[in-house]
Write a protein that holds these residues in place. Structure first.
Motif, PDB file in Angstrom:
ATOM      1  N   UNK A  15       0.818  -1.207   0.000  1.00 55.35           N
ATOM      2  CA  UNK A  15       0.000   0.000   0.000  1.00 55.35           C
ATOM      3  C   UNK A  15       0.854   1.261   0.000  1.00 55.35           C
ATOM      4  N   UNK A  16       1.963   1.262   0.751  1.00 54.70           N
ATOM      5  CA  UNK A  16       2.829   2.440   0.798  1.00 54.70           C
ATOM      6  C   UNK A  16       3.447   2.721  -0.565  1.00 54.70           C
ATOM      7  N   UNK A  17       3.782   1.664  -1.285  1.00 55.29           N
ATOM      8  CA  UNK A  17       4.351   1.835  -2.624  1.00 55.29           C
ATOM      9  C   UNK A  17       3.332   2.456  -3.566  1.00 55.29           C
ATOM     10  N   UNK A  18       2.101   2.007  -3.469  1.00 57.23           N
ATOM     11  CA  UNK A  18       1.052   2.558  -4.329  1.00 57.23           C
ATOM     12  C   UNK A  18       0.816   4.032  -4.011  1.00 57.23           C
ATOM     13  N   UNK A  19       0.867   4.382  -2.734  1.00 59.97           N
ATOM     14  CA  UNK A  19       0.726   5.798  -2.357  1.00 59.97           C
ATOM     15  C   UNK A  19       1.845   6.637  -2.974  1.00 59.97           C
ATOM     16  N   UNK A  20       3.044   6.097  -2.997  1.00 63.35           N
ATOM     17  CA  UNK A  20       4.165   6.822  -3.595  1.00 63.35           C
ATOM     18  C   UNK A  20       3.972   6.995  -5.100  1.00 63.35           C
ATOM     19  N   UNK A  21       3.416   5.978  -5.748  1.00 66.07           N
ATOM     20  CA  UNK A  21       3.143   6.095  -7.181  1.00 66.07           C
ATOM     21  C   UNK A  21       2.068   7.149  -7.449  1.00 66.07           C
ATOM     22  N   UNK A  22       1.054   7.198  -6.597  1.00 60.49           N
ATOM     23  CA  UNK A  22       0.028   8.222  -6.754  1.00 60.49           C
ATOM     24  C   UNK A  22       0.640   9.616  -6.652  1.00 60.49           C
ATOM     25  N   UNK A  23       1.544   9.810  -5.716  1.00 60.73           N
ATOM     26  CA  UNK A  23       2.168  11.122  -5.543  1.00 60.73           C
ATOM     27  C   UNK A  23       2.952  11.522  -6.787  1.00 60.73           C
ATOM     28  N   UNK A  24       3.701  10.574  -7.342  1.00 57.52           N
ATOM     29  CA  UNK A  24       4.475  10.900  -8.539  1.00 57.52           C
ATOM     30  C   UNK A  24       3.565  11.137  -9.738  1.00 57.52           C
ATOM     31  N   UNK A  25       2.489  10.354  -9.833  1.00 52.31           N
ATOM     32  CA  UNK A  25       1.561  10.537 -10.951  1.00 52.31           C
ATOM     33  C   UNK A  25       0.830  11.873 -10.865  1.00 52.31           C
ATOM     34  N   UNK A  26       0.592  12.372  -9.642  1.00 49.30           N
ATOM     35  CA  UNK A  26      -0.027  13.688  -9.487  1.00 49.30           C
ATOM     36  C   UNK A  26       0.849  14.758 -10.127  1.00 49.30           C
ATOM     37  N   UNK A  27       2.131  14.699  -9.864  1.00 50.36           N
ATOM     38  CA  UNK A  27       3.049  15.677 -10.453  1.00 50.36           C
ATOM     39  C   UNK A  27       3.117  15.520 -11.966  1.00 50.36           C
ATOM     40  N   UNK A  28       3.155  14.278 -12.418  1.00 51.31           N
ATOM     41  CA  UNK A  28       3.179  14.013 -13.861  1.00 51.31           C
ATOM     42  C   UNK A  28       1.932  14.614 -14.514  1.00 51.31           C
ATOM     43  N   UNK A  29       0.803  14.402 -13.914  1.00 44.56           N
ATOM     44  CA  UNK A  29      -0.457  14.915 -14.452  1.00 44.56           C
ATOM     45  C   UNK A  29      -0.443  16.436 -14.529  1.00 44.56           C
ATOM     46  N   UNK A  71      -9.030  15.647  -6.317  1.00 43.34           N
ATOM     47  CA  UNK A  71      -9.757  14.415  -6.636  1.00 43.34           C
ATOM     48  C   UNK A  71     -10.058  14.327  -8.122  1.00 43.34           C
ATOM     49  N   UNK A  72     -10.463  15.435  -8.719  1.00 43.45           N
ATOM     50  CA  UNK A  72     -10.828  15.397 -10.134  1.00 43.45           C
ATOM     51  C   UNK A  72      -9.589  15.359 -11.018  1.00 43.45           C
ATOM     52  N   UNK A  73      -8.575  16.157 -10.715  1.00 42.52           N
ATOM     53  CA  UNK A  73      -7.363  16.148 -11.534  1.00 42.52           C
ATOM     54  C   UNK A  73      -6.667  14.790 -11.511  1.00 42.52           C
ATOM     55  N   UNK A  74      -6.791  14.064 -10.401  1.00 40.39           N
ATOM     56  CA  UNK A  74      -6.162  12.742 -10.328  1.00 40.39           C
ATOM     57  C   UNK A  74      -7.029  11.650 -10.942  1.00 40.39           C
ATOM     58  N   UNK A  75      -8.237  11.999 -11.366  1.00 41.07           N
ATOM     59  CA  UNK A  75      -9.116  10.992 -11.969  1.00 41.07           C
ATOM     60  C   UNK A  75      -8.479  10.505 -13.269  1.00 41.07           C
ATOM     61  N   UNK A  76      -8.452   9.208 -13.522  1.00 41.92           N
ATOM     62  CA  UNK A  76      -7.659   8.662 -14.635  1.00 41.92           C
ATOM     63  C   UNK A  76      -7.950   9.276 -16.003  1.00 41.92           C
ATOM     64  N   UNK A  77      -9.215   9.519 -16.316  1.00 41.68           N
ATOM     65  CA  UNK A  77      -9.528  10.009 -17.659  1.00 41.68           C
ATOM     66  C   UNK A  77      -8.984  11.402 -17.913  1.00 41.68           C
ATOM     67  N   UNK A  78      -8.730  12.163 -16.853  1.00 42.23           N
ATOM     68  CA  UNK A  78      -8.153  13.496 -17.031  1.00 42.23           C
ATOM     69  C   UNK A  78      -6.754  13.373 -17.638  1.00 42.23           C
ATOM     70  N   UNK A  79      -6.021  12.338 -17.255  1.00 36.50           N
ATOM     71  CA  UNK A  79      -4.703  12.120 -17.829  1.00 36.50           C
ATOM     72  C   UNK A  79      -4.776  11.825 -19.318  1.00 36.50           C
TER      73      UNK A  79
END
Length: 584
Positions: A25-39, A79-87
């Motif tokens: 779970x901690x690894x997935x949280x870290x991926x979410x954080x990096x994907x937020x910046x990527x987005x 919440x909306x910016x991290x929604x997958x389709x926004x990417x």
């Protein structure tokens, strides 16, 4: 909104987890954080590129950005910016603005989707506002919330969205009643997924029309079953998946044992899936697509390959040749799939485990030395190989093992028959040697890759095997007309998978002799001959492209089994010579 500038890196534990195909779970949280910046970087690049673009009938994009910023305090924008389709929207629209992608959608409607994103965030934040959003084929969409049917004569138009104390309205209509189609949240204990059937970017490859699924009871039941299976097989991996996936995009039901699924590196957190046969199939699909999600996010942080060539490779789970990046994604996904089926003890589960451990190991052995892999890419391949290695020796039912071996040989040979072409001059030389009665010598070089157009799915016989193992009664009903149930299946395929190899061999032989020998028939001949102990089977299955080309060069006059035996003899002689040279 202002993004703090910083570098993302995984801690050693998460780094090692992902290299080994797993995650907590901690690894997935870290991926979410990096994907937020990527987005945010992609969205920022989009806004910069669209600064001079026409917004058509919509307000300026700066208005949408300001509305989005107002929702930041309540974290609704996050919440909306991290929604997958926004990417998907951001990446696709950026490509259009830079001239590297085309779409029939007016560019103003693509860039103007920002207003719909901002409206969704403002609705979730409970703000009062007024804005205008695009309407695509009579659908006005609020990402992550739902869609309103807005009848009208225009394919592309706009609708006003208002939010006040009286509620939210689109084109003057409240978010209730038959016009409004809210997204459904699939819920199970410890996990929830949004079933997204309206977002224009949910197809993960450009825009699509809304297709509301109003009766979601079946999906809810299947998701509940899938989650119980996932949680029962590995609770920690299930928790990680629950933290990583947020949206499931439903697609129409596919043929049984042939589910369709997809994901995108631009849509972290999303999986697209056809209506599954059962909860177990959905569980396997979620594992598969979550593996893709993880590796895509990992590759946004680290470079696994720098393949600048156009070289394509054999992927044991695809009918088409794949580039190096696609093959990496495949081995990572099927490592997870193999691990899932390893914990399912019934016959079908054992078959899937036996099949995918073999095919994944085969792909890993071929990719490890591929030109273009970075040192980190080779490390990932080595880690997966080390974890998969012991699984290759685990016992499975004898009949299941034989079925998996048939499916493996079938796929590999059919792929070669369709996509490889031996050198024409060397084929002519072999034909001349055959006509003189001389022994054949295999071509010195590798055959050329020339992707063909398959006449049916390479998994056709594997699908029949799944029917036989999972539903014997259903299999008995399809015997007389297999093609009506399993697309592309023929009577000789049924004979092959039910132990009547001699019958299949005769049928395939007759078809080739009369001039109807397509690749599936040649491979069927090889499988039947191998089962009969005829050396022709080894020759045809190892080099189907060569046997077919040689048969054609000889005008179809040579007996296909005799050619197979001759090629098998040449193959054995070549191996002996290679071994002798290796000892000198």
């Amino acid at each position: 909104m202002r993004e703090k500038s910083h570098w993302h890196a995984l801690c050693p534990g998460s780094f090692d987890e992902l290299l080994g195909g797993g995650s907590g779970s901690a690894t997935v949280e870290a991926l979410w954080a990096s994907e937020r910046s990527w987005r945010l970087l992609v969205v920022r690049a989009l806004l910069d590129s669209a600064a001079s673009a026409s917004t058509g009938p919509l307000p300026p994009l700066t208005d949408g950005w300001r509305l989005l910023a107002r929702a930041t305090a309540q974290r609704a924008a996050e919440r909306v910016l991290s929604y997958p389709t926004v990417g998907v929207w951001a990446a696709h629209t950026l490509r259009r603005l830079r001239g590297t992608a085309e779409d029939e959608t007016p560019l103003w409607a693509e860039t103007g989707h920002l207003h719909a994103i901002a409206a969704s965030a403002a609705v979730l934040a409970g703000l009062e506002f007024r804005t205008v959003i695009p309407v695509r084929r009579n659908w006005a969409v609020l990402p992550a919330i739902g869609a309103m049917r807005v009848p009208g004569p225009e394919t592309w138009s706009v609708a006003e969205v208002t939010s006040s104390r009286e509620g939210v309205r689109i084109a003057g209509h409240p978010l209730t009643g038959p016009r409004w189609h809210a997204l459904t949240e699939l819920r199970a204990e410890g996990c929830a997924l949004m079933l997204d059937h309206t977002d224009p970017y949910r197809a993960l490859r450009g825009a699509a029309s809304a297709e509301p699924v109003d009766d979601t009871a079946d999906w809810q039941g299947l998701f509940g079953e899938a989650w119980e299976i996932l949680r029962g097989t590995d609770a920690e991996e299930a928790r990680a998946l629950a933290g990583g996936l947020v949206a499931l995009v439903p697609r129409p039901r596919a043929e049984r044992f042939r589910p369709h699924s997809a994901s995108s590196g631009e849509a972290f957190g999303a999986a697209l899936a056809s209506v599954p046969d059962d909860g177990e199939q959905l569980a396997a699909t979620l594992v598969h697509e979550f593996q893709h999600n993880k590796l895509s996010a990992f590759m946004h942080l680290y470079t696994l390959h720098e393949d600048r060539s156009a070289q394509l490779h054999y992927a044991p789970w695809r009918d088409d040749p794949r580039p190096l990046g696609g093959l990496l994604q495949g081995v990572y996904a099927f490592f997870g799939v193999t691990g899932f089926w390893r914990r399912r003890a019934h016959l079908l589960g054992q078959f899937e485990f036996a099949l995918w451990r073999t095919q994944t190991a085969h792909a890993l052995s071929g990719i490890g030395t591929a030109v273009g892999l970075t040192d980190l890419g080779r490390r990932l391949v080595a880690e997966l190989s080390a974890r998969l290695g012991p699984w290759l020796h685990e016992a499975v039912d004898d009949a299941v093992r034989a079925a998996a071996e048939l499916a493996v040989a079938d796929h590999r040979a059919t792929w070669r028959a369709y996509h490889l072409r031996p050198d024409a001059q060397e084929v002519r030389a072999m034909a001349e040697a055959w006509s003189r009665g001389d022994s054949l010598v295999l071509p010195a070089g590798e055959p050329a890759l020339a992707p063909g157009l398959p006449g049916r799915g390479f998994d056709t016989r594997a699908v029949l095997l799944r029917w036989l193992l999972a539903d014997p009664a259903g299999f008995d009903r399809l015997r007389d007309d297999p093609g009506a149930t399993v697309s592309g299946a023929r009577p000789e395929d049924v004979a092959l998978v039910t132990g009547r190899e001699a019958e299949a061999l005769r049928t395939c032989h007759r078809r080739i002799v009369r001039g109807d020998g397509d690749p599936e028939t040649w491979v069927g001949l090889g499988l039947g001959a191998r089962a009969a102990g005829d050396p022709a089977g080894a020759g045809v299955l190892a080099h189907p492209e060569l046997v077919m080309a040689l048969h054609a060069q000889l005008g179809g006059r040579a007996d296909p089994l005799e050619l197979g035996r001759a090629v098998a003899g040449a193959d054995t002689a070549t191996r002996h010579r290679t071994g002798a040279l290796g000892r000198l």
